[in-house]
Design a protein around this motif. Structure first.
Motif, short mmCIF file in Angstrom:
data_model
loop_
_atom_site.label_atom_id
_atom_site.label_comp_id
_atom_site.label_asym_id
_atom_site.label_seq_id
_atom_site.Cartn_x
_atom_site.Cartn_y
_atom_site.Cartn_z
N PRO A 52 4.61 5.30 4.34
CA PRO A 52 4.26 6.69 4.08
C PRO A 52 5.31 7.65 4.66
CG PRO A 52 2.37 5.52 5.02
CD PRO A 52 3.57 4.65 5.19
N VAL A 53 5.65 8.65 3.88
CA VAL A 53 6.70 9.60 4.27
C VAL A 53 6.24 10.46 5.43
CG1 VAL A 53 8.09 11.55 3.47
CG2 VAL A 53 7.62 9.64 1.93
N ARG A 54 7.06 10.54 6.47
CA ARG A 54 6.77 11.38 7.63
C ARG A 54 7.81 12.49 7.73
NH1 ARG A 54 1.69 10.20 7.87
NH2 ARG A 54 1.15 8.18 8.77
N ALA A 59 0.83 -1.21 0.00
CA ALA A 59 0.00 0.00 0.00
C ALA A 59 0.87 1.26 0.00
CB ALA A 59 -0.93 -0.01 1.21
N ALA A 60 1.93 1.23 0.77
CA ALA A 60 2.83 2.40 0.82
C ALA A 60 3.47 2.65 -0.53
CB ALA A 60 3.90 2.18 1.89
N ASP A 61 3.94 1.59 -1.19
CA ASP A 61 4.56 1.75 -2.50
C ASP A 61 3.55 2.18 -3.56
OD1 ASP A 61 7.30 1.50 -2.50
OD2 ASP A 61 7.27 -0.68 -2.46
N ALA A 62 2.27 1.84 -3.34
CA ALA A 62 1.23 2.22 -4.30
C ALA A 62 0.77 3.66 -4.09
CB ALA A 62 0.05 1.27 -4.21
N GLY A 63 1.24 4.30 -3.01
CA GLY A 63 0.94 5.71 -2.82
C GLY A 63 0.02 6.05 -1.67
N VAL A 112 13.76 5.80 -1.40
CA VAL A 112 12.41 5.96 -0.84
C VAL A 112 11.63 4.70 -1.18
CG1 VAL A 112 10.33 7.38 -0.79
CG2 VAL A 112 12.55 8.45 -1.22
N THR A 113 11.11 4.01 -0.16
CA THR A 113 10.47 2.72 -0.40
C THR A 113 9.42 2.41 0.66
OG1 THR A 113 10.88 0.33 -0.58
CG2 THR A 113 12.30 1.56 0.91
N GLY A 114 8.47 1.60 0.29
CA GLY A 114 7.49 1.10 1.26
C GLY A 114 7.88 -0.28 1.75
N ASN A 115 8.99 -0.81 1.28
CA ASN A 115 9.39 -2.18 1.59
C ASN A 115 10.87 -2.24 1.90
OD1 ASN A 115 9.39 -4.95 1.90
ND2 ASN A 115 9.31 -5.40 -0.29
#
Length: 273
Positions: free
Chosen positions: A257-259, A91-95, A233-236
């Protein structure tokens, strides 16, 4: 904010709708399946979509990818009751702008919306300050070697991500930090050209992108701009990916998600503040 709820459980839809309205938000629609989501987004123009994973018609992950592509300015809070740890990374990588695992408390969803609201305001302020010049920065980027992960004389940055909302979010964070965002790119090939053209002090590089992935582009970025610090930058962020990126010269990574606080802390270390 204007919110669209996509959830097949009627009780959950009612709970979320009541909670959002109590916080001053406007619920523009409630959907119980994934069949007409994109059409309803076009019609209702929400700013935020609360999107369940398991839906009749089309699952939330497929919808998330389509929303991110067709409506990059819309923030999606992804919700699931699944225990599969990979879903959050996907989900994070998908935006996805936020992620909630059911059952979640009212404070969790309120905190997610407050975070999104603050970031939207920050992004709007950044765009207002930068003016039209910022909109033309969708050029390309280049890459860096591991030895360059120290203090930089200049304070310039290039952003590389195929999701424009993530680029906008990162831009707001970096501009607030005092960096000059001189270029943006949406794939690895563009990233190489942008890095070569701008020779930035730091380049934020998405891992999963079309044409060339971040890892495929990284060695060529290093060669083209040896004094640039590359941040993945990655979700994984698996150990294998982190080690591979480090071996190719990346200075570190940011998890989606970027914080803002995490990015700012990373920049403090990078620039020895």
């Amino acid at each position: 904010m204007k919110i669209l709820i996509v959830e097949d459980n009627a009780s959950m839809r009612s709970l979320l709708s009541t909670l959002f309205k109590s916080q001053g938000h406007t619920v523009v629609g409630e959907l119980d399946n994934g069949n007409s989501v994109l059409d309803d987004i076009h019609r209702l123009r929400p700013q935020v979509v609360c999107l369940d994973y398991h839906l009749p018609g089309k699952n939330g992950l497929a919808l998330l990818k389509e929303i991110s592509t067709d409506y990059p300015d819309i923030d999606v809070v992804f919700m699931t009751g699944s225990e599969d740890g990979e879903i959050e990374k996907l989900a994070a990588d998908a935006g996805a702008a936020g992620f909630l695992r059911k059952p979640f408390g009212q404070k969790q969803i309120i905190d997610e919306l407050q975070q999104i609201s603050a970031l939207r305001q920050q992004a709007m302020a950044t765009e207002s300050t930068a003016g039209n010049a910022a909109a033309t920065a969708a050029v390309t980027a280049k890459q860096v070697p591991a030895a360059s992960c120290g203090r930089k004389a200049s304070r310039t940055a290039v952003l590389v991500d195929d999701n424009s909302s993530i680029r906008l979010l990162l831009k707001g964070i970096l501009v607030d930090y005092g960096l000059d965002v001189v270029g943006q790119a949406a794939n690895g090939e563009e990233a190489i050209h942008a890095a070569e053209a701008h020779q930035p002090s730091v380049l934020f590089l998405d891992v999963n992108m079309p044409i060339l992935s971040g890892l495929e582009a990284l060695p060529r970025i290093r060669a083209a701009s040896p004094h640039t610090a590359v941040v993945m930058v990655t979700g994984n962020a698996t150990r294998e990916l982190v080690q591979q990126a480090a071996g190719l010269g990346a200075c570190g990574y940011v998890v989606k998600p970027v914080r803002p606080a995490y990015v700012q802390n990373f920049l403090n270390k990078l620039f020895k503040r």
